[in-house]
Design an enzyme around this catalytic site. Structure first.
Site: not given
Length: 251
Positions: A99, A162
């Site tokens: 990630c 995000e």
């Protein structure tokens, strides 16, 4: 009218001293994330430190990211990593294979057509964090599924906010972990992952828990159901199983 993300981007400050943190992780905080609005339109760039301060996140500052999931073709097991203790945000937590963020520092990672930028970033970071050669993670072999908008505090002043692109890849990969990034890794099937979730001694990144709760297990079932005549699974068989045309809001 400007969105909260745009207003926060204009007002963002990065005055936090990082000298008490790991030097390499502190250096990486100078990389520039791609700022976006709530519809994932690029609106500028800002260093990672500024992007991950809750002071700015609470004002709406939002950036682009990806979550990559690598499955072993022979048995469909998912490769997990446990983040290193040196990480500034979400240290020691288990999470999906990789990630991270496409960066404004690299022209190819700003290309939006066909999600080329986030695919390129995923290949780069899989090599950086897990030592997986880029030749084993071809950009065009990632299967894009959808993108989610989420917000999650980490420890104290840090957090994440995000628009996160979810990418699946089926590949046999060589893992040589970067110990400054990850402290452990393992392959798991669905039952083994569920057992990990049920074990209170394990901690998980919030985005991984969200993706697992709402999407992962269903997509994983479909991946296994669509295995080829050779008994192997292929991420490209998931084309069309999710609507990737818009941002799924999870905040």
């Amino acid at each position: 009218m400007s969105s909260p993300a745009v207003l926060a981007a204009r007002a963002a400050l990065a005055s936090i001293d990082l000298t008490s943190y790991d030097p390499e992780q502190s250096r990486l905080m100078d990389e520039k994330c791609i700022l976006v609005d709530e519809q994932d339109n690029a609106i500028g760039a800002m260093d990672k430190k500024t992007c991950h301060l809750m002071e700015n996140i609470n004002k709406g500052l939002l950036h682009r990211a990806f979550s990559a999931f690598i499955f072993r073709p022979s048995d469909g097991k998912l490769l997990l990593q446990q983040r290193a203790s040196e990480k500034i945000t979400f240290p020691d937590m288990w999470t999906n294979t990789c990630c991270s963020h496409p960066l404004d520092d690299f022209e190819e990672e700003k290309i939006e057509e066909g999600q080329f930028g986030v695919r390129s970033a995923a290949s780069r970071k899989l090599e950086h964090e897990l030592g997986i050669p880029k030749s084993q993670t071809p950009v065009d072999e990632f299967q894009y599924l959808t993108k989610i908008h989420y917000l999650a505090p980490s420890n104290g002043m840090w957090g994440e906010h995000e628009v996160d692109y979810i990418l699946f890849l089926t590949a046999d990969v060589t893992v040589i972990p970067n110990k400054n990034e990850i402290q452990d890794y393992k392959y798991v099937d669905k039952a083994e992952l569920q057992a990990m979730f049920n074990d209170s001694s394990n901690s998980f990144t919030p985005w991984f828990k969200l993706i697992a709760r709402d999407f992962l297990f269903g997509w994983w079932d479909t991946l296994m159901e669509r295995q080829g005549f050779d008994g192997r699974v292929y991420a490209k068989t998931l084309t069309g199983v999710a609507d990737g045309s818009k941002v799924i809001k999870m905040v």
